[in-house]
Design a protein around this motif. Sequence first.
Motif, PDB file in Angstrom:
ATOM      1  N   ALA A 148      50.477  36.409  49.092  1.00  0.00           N
ATOM      2  CA  ALA A 148      49.933  36.275  47.739  1.00  0.00           C
ATOM      3  C   ALA A 148      48.518  35.713  47.787  1.00  0.00           C
ATOM      4  O   ALA A 148      47.637  36.185  47.062  1.00  0.00           O
ATOM      5  CB  ALA A 148      50.840  35.368  46.907  1.00  0.00           C
ATOM      6  N   GLN A 149      48.303  34.742  48.654  1.00  0.00           N
ATOM      7  CA  GLN A 149      46.964  34.165  48.769  1.00  0.00           C
ATOM      8  C   GLN A 149      45.971  35.189  49.315  1.00  0.00           C
ATOM      9  O   GLN A 149      44.827  35.241  48.877  1.00  0.00           O
ATOM     10  CB  GLN A 149      47.002  32.924  49.672  1.00  0.00           C
ATOM     11  N   ARG A 154      41.486  38.687  48.219  1.00  0.00           N
ATOM     12  CA  ARG A 154      40.932  40.035  48.295  1.00  0.00           C
ATOM     13  C   ARG A 154      40.455  40.519  46.924  1.00  0.00           C
ATOM     14  O   ARG A 154      39.412  41.137  46.788  1.00  0.00           O
ATOM     15  CB  ARG A 154      41.961  41.000  48.868  1.00  0.00           C
ATOM     16  N   LYS A 155      41.253  40.216  45.876  1.00  0.00           N
ATOM     17  CA  LYS A 155      40.866  40.631  44.527  1.00  0.00           C
ATOM     18  C   LYS A 155      39.694  39.803  44.013  1.00  0.00           C
ATOM     19  O   LYS A 155      38.895  40.292  43.223  1.00  0.00           O
ATOM     20  CB  LYS A 155      42.049  40.513  43.577  1.00  0.00           C
ATOM     21  N   GLY A 156      39.605  38.562  44.478  1.00  0.00           N
ATOM     22  CA  GLY A 156      38.507  37.700  44.056  1.00  0.00           C
ATOM     23  C   GLY A 156      37.214  37.998  44.778  1.00  0.00           C
ATOM     24  O   GLY A 156      36.175  37.427  44.462  1.00  0.00           O
ATOM     25  N   GLY A 157      37.276  38.872  45.776  1.00  0.00           N
ATOM     26  CA  GLY A 157      36.073  39.266  46.509  1.00  0.00           C
ATOM     27  C   GLY A 157      35.658  38.278  47.574  1.00  0.00           C
ATOM     28  O   GLY A 157      34.529  38.291  48.037  1.00  0.00           O
TER      29      GLY A 157
END
Length: 158
Positions: A148-149, A154-157
């Motif tokens: 999850a982290q 990854r989504k936060g760039g």
Amino acid sequence: MKKFDKVLDTVMRFIMALAMFALLAGGTWQIFTRWVLRNPSTFTDEFLRYVLIWASMLGSAYCFYKDEHLALDLVKDRVKGGVRTALLIFIEAAILFFVCYVFIYGGMQLAMNATNKSSVMRIPFKLLYACLPISGIFIVIARVIKYAQMLIDRKGGK
């Protein structure tokens, strides 16, 4: 996610500290009764053995939580790109399969079907065998938090 991560870390560290204290207290009691009282305690050998098993199983779960577990990095450090990603996914899937099947499923079967008791303390072996599914659940939770982290990063760039 970070709050749950911190709570899990605190709980696991507390349980391991409690197990280490029990090992210290039991070992000290054994030495005291053997050398000072000249009448060795009969239960401490069995008690220390079972606490050591619990401490090592929970310690291994904590190592998975901190991503400090033993790993064979020889192959995965030599490959690059998509092959490395596929290999890492395969390794993680193999770890989860092994932990779910052996620790959780097998440990639960072992604990539920145990009918015998320890020879000196008369503790049901169900209690001893329960360390397998409990540590397995901790390992799975630790891996899920890691995944999850990774997704959040990854989504936060990052």
